[in-house]
Scaffold this active site. Structure first.
Site, PDB file in Angstrom:
ATOM      1  NE  ARG A 127      -2.579   0.776   3.695  1.00 47.10           N
ATOM      2  CZ  ARG A 127      -3.522   0.427   4.565  1.00 47.10           C
ATOM      3  NH1 ARG A 127      -4.783   0.396   4.185  1.00 47.10           N
ATOM      4  NH2 ARG A 127      -3.214   0.112   5.793  1.00 47.10           N
ATOM      5  NE  ARG A 162      -1.532   3.727   7.610  1.00 46.70           N
ATOM      6  CZ  ARG A 162      -2.723   3.215   7.926  1.00 46.70           C
ATOM      7  NH1 ARG A 162      -3.751   3.422   7.133  1.00 46.70           N
ATOM      8  NH2 ARG A 162      -2.881   2.515   9.014  1.00 46.70           N
TER       9      ARG A 162
HETATM   10  P1  AMP Z   1      -6.272   3.133  10.176  1.00 45.02           P
HETATM   11  O1  AMP Z   1      -5.771   4.285   9.400  1.00 45.02           O
HETATM   12  O2  AMP Z   1      -7.770   3.063  10.248  1.00 45.02           O
HETATM   13  O3  AMP Z   1      -5.657   1.828   9.738  1.00 45.02           O
HETATM   14  O4  AMP Z   1      -5.804   3.370  11.699  1.00 45.02           O
HETATM   15  C1  AMP Z   1      -4.431   3.411  12.034  1.00 45.02           C
HETATM   16  C2  AMP Z   1      -4.264   3.163  13.518  1.00 45.02           C
HETATM   17  O5  AMP Z   1      -4.897   4.221  14.258  1.00 45.02           O
HETATM   18  C3  AMP Z   1      -4.880   1.872  14.037  1.00 45.02           C
HETATM   19  O6  AMP Z   1      -4.026   0.752  13.867  1.00 45.02           O
HETATM   20  C4  AMP Z   1      -5.083   2.227  15.505  1.00 45.02           C
HETATM   21  O7  AMP Z   1      -3.868   2.144  16.229  1.00 45.02           O
HETATM   22  C5  AMP Z   1      -5.480   3.707  15.456  1.00 45.02           C
HETATM   23  N1  AMP Z   1      -6.946   3.840  15.337  1.00 45.02           N
HETATM   24  C6  AMP Z   1      -7.663   4.282  14.273  1.00 45.02           C
HETATM   25  N2  AMP Z   1      -8.970   4.275  14.520  1.00 45.02           N
HETATM   26  C7  AMP Z   1      -9.121   3.806  15.794  1.00 45.02           C
HETATM   27  C8  AMP Z   1     -10.236   3.522  16.621  1.00 45.02           C
HETATM   28  N3  AMP Z   1     -11.490   3.700  16.179  1.00 45.02           N
HETATM   29  N4  AMP Z   1      -9.994   3.058  17.875  1.00 45.02           N
HETATM   30  C9  AMP Z   1      -8.743   2.870  18.331  1.00 45.02           C
HETATM   31  N5  AMP Z   1      -7.639   3.084  17.583  1.00 45.02           N
HETATM   32  C10 AMP Z   1      -7.815   3.536  16.322  1.00 45.02           C
END
Ligand code: AMP
Length: 223
Positions: A127, A162
């Site tokens: 990605r 990322r």
């Molecule tokens: P994402 O971009 O959705 O993959 O989120 C990246 C990281 O942010 C995740 O692996 C979590 O560590 C944190 N994160 C994002 N959304 C949440 C959520 N709703 N609750 C807890 N941690 C979150």
């Protein structure tokens, strides 16, 4: 209209949400993006969130729920929102229901993306995301490469990987998903607003195909 994107990391939630956002003219709100912005700006929240995100762990519920609660008050999301990456725990889902109920709103549709586990790690390490936070375009250097290597087709900014898209962190993110987030599938199934669909190269169905499928479904339901 409140739409939720559910699914393990790497299933294409961001890609599908981005296309739906454009087609339905509803803002996409990603808690992951909000945290990454805070980390970049080194805010107090960003410093705390980074300690969890860099290990592939979930940020504590209270912090996450507060952020979403504030975001839901903003003008641009009053007619609709596509929540990408929230809720991720049953406590978050219950809080969201309560916050929406105060405004006489509810979760209208939960899109649950399913990808075979063996494809997920490959999808995540391949990605690349646009470094322009306003653009948010997502690519896969094998399945959905940009026209010019390392450059976003949409806005011309640099594509980056990322920090948490590495094999080690992905394993703990997947563990969190299966242990803590996946019970939400049953939570929403019981409420009757779950729409599960597969994203997989094995059936030649990528995020963009799923987004088209969902737009069609929403249009049909409106008529
Ligand atoms: P994402 O971009 O959705 O993959 O989120 C990246 C990281 O942010 C995740 O692996 C979590 O560590 C944190 N994160 C994002 N959304 C949440 C959520 N709703 N609750 C807890 N941690 C979150």
């Amino acid at each position: 209209m409140t739409i939720i994107m559910l699914g393990a990391p790497g299933t294409g939630k961001g890609t599908v949400a981005g296309i739906l956002s454009e087609k339905l003219q509803i803002p996409q709100v990603s808690t992951g993006d909000i945290f990454r912005k805070h980390i970049k700006e080194k805010t107090e929240l960003g410093i705390i969130a980074d300690q969890y995100i860099s290990k592939g762990q979930l940020v504590p519920d209270d912090l996450t729920i507060d952020i979403v609660k504030e975001r839901l008050k903003e003008n641009d999301v009053q007619k609709g929102i596509i929540l990408d990456g929230f809720p991720r725990t049953v406590k978050q889902a219950e809080s969201l229901d309560n916050i929406l109920a105060e405004e006489n709103k509810k979760v209208d549709m939960v899109i649950n993306l399913i990808t075979p586990e063996e494809e997920i790690i490959e999808r995540i390490v391949n990605r690349r995301v646009c470094s322009n936070q306003e653009c948010k375009a997502v690519y896969n250097i094998v399945l959905n490469p940009p026209k010019k290597e390392g450059v976003c087709d949409k806005c011309g900014h640099e594509l980056v990987q990322r920090k948490d898209d590495n094999v080690e962190t992905v394993k703990s993110r997947l563990k969190s998903y299966f242990e803590i987030t996946s019970p939400l599938v049953e939570y929403y199934e019981k409420k009757g607003n779950l729409y599960s669909t597969t994203v997989s190269k094995s059936i030649n169905k990528l995020g963009k195909d799923v987004a088209i499928e969902i737009v069609e479904k929403i249009k049909k339901e409106k008529n």
